[in-house]
Design a protein around this motif. Structure first.
Motif, short mmCIF file in Angstrom:
data_model
loop_
_atom_site.label_atom_id
_atom_site.label_comp_id
_atom_site.label_asym_id
_atom_site.label_seq_id
_atom_site.Cartn_x
_atom_site.Cartn_y
_atom_site.Cartn_z
N ASP A 87 0.69 -1.36 -0.03
CA ASP A 87 0.07 0.01 -0.08
C ASP A 87 0.75 1.22 -0.11
N HIS A 94 -3.06 5.30 -5.94
CA HIS A 94 -4.49 5.53 -5.35
C HIS A 94 -4.82 7.34 -5.37
N GLU A 148 -5.51 -3.72 -7.22
CA GLU A 148 -5.59 -2.41 -6.69
C GLU A 148 -5.11 -1.75 -7.82
#
Length: 802
Positions: A87, A94, A148
């Protein structure tokens, strides 16, 4: 099709004592399998054997490493990969897609405008490590990252995914996607590493494509190909808006192997629009001279070029083009034979020097790890086209001495450069605040140490690297186990652990070019093997329990640096040995050691043969030294290259050194003040001020530069004149144009353009007496002409004229 020269280190195998170099049969020589065996007697093979015309690597998932330094490197890297957080690599992806961020962005390069590159390498490393080890913790991470990225792509709505950033002219940093509408309008500002304010965005995407392809190849993730295809569509739209001149302008910025990305996408989809775009992404300025057989590599950034050739090679495999193949071969020949150091790496300050000049470039900034990472990929491609042991003589040299040296197995951290300058310690990355390109390629390099040991074609199994391992050779329904302490010891044992049914197959064992002799046993008895293209060819009906032992001599030998026979390195088999100059956490301020005598090789004595440890006896200057494997000196200071002198030559060298020492002592006596640029305390003491200016280190000397739009200044003590300002420069700087000011008055314009090859030099600038009269101190300022760089300047001195 023209074939490459067979021996990338041919010019280096001249032994100091005058032994002849060991040659390999020419590519157009006798047919493979007809050469006489080295053994004088033995058991004949059951059938004739020949080298296949091509080969492919045995799948990485079919190879498991046994305990060795290579397995240690894999385990240290696995632990690091599992400590990292997907992440955090996904942060910008993102953020720029308007999705919630799930982790804080990493530091170092991941917080700079190149951000996002790390995710591609990380995805590749996880995928390779999954194939190498089968660790169950890896695939969920791979699948998560791909999923993702698919979410990011869906949110973007046009195929785009990206983590890189753009620095605007006003200094604000924004989403890098902003540059592409400008580029499509023809507003292209392209330099070596900057495209419209982004740091190498196409290079960045090349790594993302590679990560997606590796996820598909090594874990079967089909979603990865969908994401790659969507991203390709976005980039294809950008390229479609550009004419040929505009596209070449874009390609002037480092773009990695973006041509390879589209070639690979074509291989996986069979959509010919990707093949057409891959051919179009041809950087003419660099590739055309190579295509014409011209080595114009000097002063080119080394790692920028290699992926372009990897792309050409992949295109040739998919859409045969003899010109592409020959260009790749020519580049490989020139780099391995004329631009490489003894450890197999190349480049000084990341750049190629002239051919056969590496002896003049033994510095603390040699051998960028990414270069060797990419050259090993190229070597694999060329070997696959036309197997010959010479390719793996180079591969083994580089893999053992550079790639293993690139990682500290105690910490799992990586070097950027692997310094060959005597006494310079390796500098390793931190866990979370560097992420240089060489950290990222290092994650991959140390996830796949089993990927090139075994190769196959039909009923032939090549053994190219002698790394302890087990292999399942599915083509023959057989499994083998290789055990050895090589390269510390010369015995290599291969056992047949299982076989589905009796069948005549060929085991091709690489016979290194440095091996002046060998012994070969099958089930304990001498075996007479045919030879071809640098291999021992053992063809027989193998059965479970069969054992082969190949024994290679690990004698010491000296190799000269390309182009300079006086600069020598010590090797034992494939392993480079280096003098141990002490722990890396202790300073080294001694002179570079030398070796002196009429028989330097004969002066080495064994200390511990099993650990490949030796000592010079009577030949070391200023004293004798202990030599150990270079790669293993992770936390030691080492010396790899030595000037080799006769006693009269050493005496003359000492006299010249003493004369220079006396000159510097006399100059120091007349000095009013000295500024050691690039060093923290002297810069504080002299009130250094700067903008767009950076400290540098080169050849053991600290310095500082200022890029266009910047400057650096500092205060020097002074007195009444006449005074002279002296500045020190490296003699091979090019296209530097800048001004020197004293208290705001220009006293000199300096242009550096490689006028003093191979040396530092000093330039003197008389200071007008009016600028120092009655003053206790002056401010000296260096500022570049717009579009240029000031310096680097490796020290400034203010002294009284004679």
């Amino acid at each position: 099709m023209p074939q490459p020269l067979p021996d990338p280190f041919r010019h280096r195998r001249l032994l100091l004592k005058g032994a002849a170099s060991v040659g390999l049969a020419g590519w157009g020589g006798a047919a493979a399998g007809t050469a006489a065996a080295a053994a004088s007697s033995g058991v004949a093979g059951e059938a004739s054997a020949a080298i296949p015309g091509s080969a492919r690597a045995v799948p990485l998932s079919a190879v498991r490493l046994l305990p060795s330094v290579y397995a240690d490197a894999v385990q240290a890297n696995l632990a690091y990969l599992l400590r990292l957080d997907a992440d955090r690599f996904l942060h910008n992806y993102h953020k720029f897609a308007g999705l919630p961020v799930k982790g804080a962005i990493y530091g170092g390069w991941e917080s700079d405008t190149i951000a996002g590159e790390g995710l591609g390498h990380y995805l590749s490393a996880l995928s390779l490590m999954h194939a190498q080890t089968g660790d169950p913790a890896l695939k969920p991470r791979i699948d998560y990252i791909v999923a993702e990225l698919a979410h990011v792509q869906q949110a973007q709505g046009d195929g785009y995914i990206g983590g890189f950033m753009r620095k605007r002219k006003d200094g604000t940093v924004v989403d890098g996607k902003e540059i592409f509408p400008e580029i499509m309008r023809g507003e292209i500002r392209s330099a070596g590493f900057d495209l419209n304010g982004c740091w190498v965005p196409l290079y960045n995407w090349h790594k993302v494509f590679a990560g997606l392809f590796d996820a598909q190849s090594y874990t079967g993730n089909t979603q990865a190909l969908q994401v790659a295809t969507g991203l390709a569509g976005y980039l294809a739209t950008v390229c479609a808006a550009l004419d040929e001149a505009q596209l070449q302008q874009v390609l002037a910025c480092e773009h990695g192997g973006i041509n390879e990305s589209f070639a690979e996408l074509y291989a996986r989809t069979q959509d010919r629009r990707w093949l057409a775009l891959a051919h179009r992404l041809y950087h003419k300025k660099v590739l055309e001279p190579l295509a014409q057989g011209r080595d114009e590599l000097a002063n080119l950034h080394a790692n920028t070029q290699i992926p372009k050739l990897l792309g050409l090679a992949r295109l040739h495999e998919l859409d045969p083009n003899p010109g592409y193949a020959e260009t790749t071969r020519f580049f490989w020949q020139r780099v391995t034979q004329h631009h490489s150091y003894v450890i197999g790496g190349h480049g000084d300050r990341e750049y190629f020097s002239g051919p056969d000049t590496i002896a003049a470039h033994i510095t603390e900034q040699t051998c960028e790890a990414c270069c060797s990472y990419n050259m090993l990929k190229m070597t694999r491609q060329l070997f696959g086209w036309a197997p010959h042991a010479a390719f793996f003589d180079y591969y083994e040299r580089t893999h053992l001495n550079h790639i293993l040296a690139h990682q500290n197995p105690r910490t799992g951290m990586f070097t950027y450069m692997t310094p060959l300058m005597s006494g310079v310690a390796r500098e390793y990355s931190s866990e979370e605040n560097d992420f240089w390109c060489c950290v990222l390629s290092g994650m991959e390099s140390h996830a796949k140490h089993g990927d090139s040991i075994y190769w196959e074609n039909g009923d032939t199994l090549f053994v190219n690297l002698y790394i302890p391992s087990q292999v399942a050779w599915r083509e023959a329904g057989a499994s083998f186990e290789l055990t050895t302490r090589y390269p510390y010891e010369g015995d290599i044992d291969i056992a047949v652990k299982g076989i589905a049914a009796p069948r005549a197959t060929t085991l091709a064992l690489r016979l290194p070019a440095w091996a002046t002799n060998h012994t070969l046993l099958v089930n304990g008895k001498p075996y007479q093997a045919a030879q071809g293209h640098g291999y021992l060819l053992l063809r027989r009906q193998w059965k479970a329990g069969d054992k082969v032992r190949l024994s290679l001599p690990l004698d010491l030998r000296m190799e000269a640096a390309a182009g300079n026979g006086q600069v020598q390195a010590l090797l034992r088999g494939p392993m480079v040995l280096a003098a141990d100059l002490g722990p890396s956490d202790q300073p080294f301020d001694g002179l570079a050691p030398a070796l002196v005598g009429a028989d330097i090789l004969g002066a080495f004595k064994t200390v511990d043969k099993q650990q490949a440890t030796y000592r010079s006896v009577g030949s070391g200057r200023p004293g004798d030294m202990t030599f150990k494997p270079f790669f293993s000196q992770y936390e030691r200071r080492a010396a790899v290259y030595f000037n080799a002198y006769t006693e009269p030559q050493w005496a003359a060298s000492e006299a010249a050194f003493r004369k220079e020492e006396a000159r510097l002592k006399a100059l120091a006596a007349r000095s009013v003040d000295v500024m050691h640029l690039g060093e923290m305390q002297p810069e504080r003491d002299h009130d250094l001020q700067s903008e767009i200016s950076y400290p540098v280190s080169y050849r053991g000397r600290m310095g500082r530069d200022a890029r266009t739009g910047g400057f650096f200044s500092f205060r020097l003590k002074c007195g009444d004149g006449p005074l002279v300002l002296q500045a020190s420069y490296w003699g091979e700087e090019r296209n530097r144009d800048f001004y020197i000011l004293v208290d705001g008055v220009r006293v000199a314009r300096v242009k550096l353009d490689a006028s003093h090859a191979g040396v530092f030099f000093d330039e003197d600038y008389p200071v007008p007496p009016a600028l120092t009269q009655g003053k206790q101190a002056i401010t000296v300022r260096f500022e570049p002409e717009p579009g240029h760089t000031a310096g680097p300047v490796f020290g400034v001195r203010l002294y009284r004229a004679e």
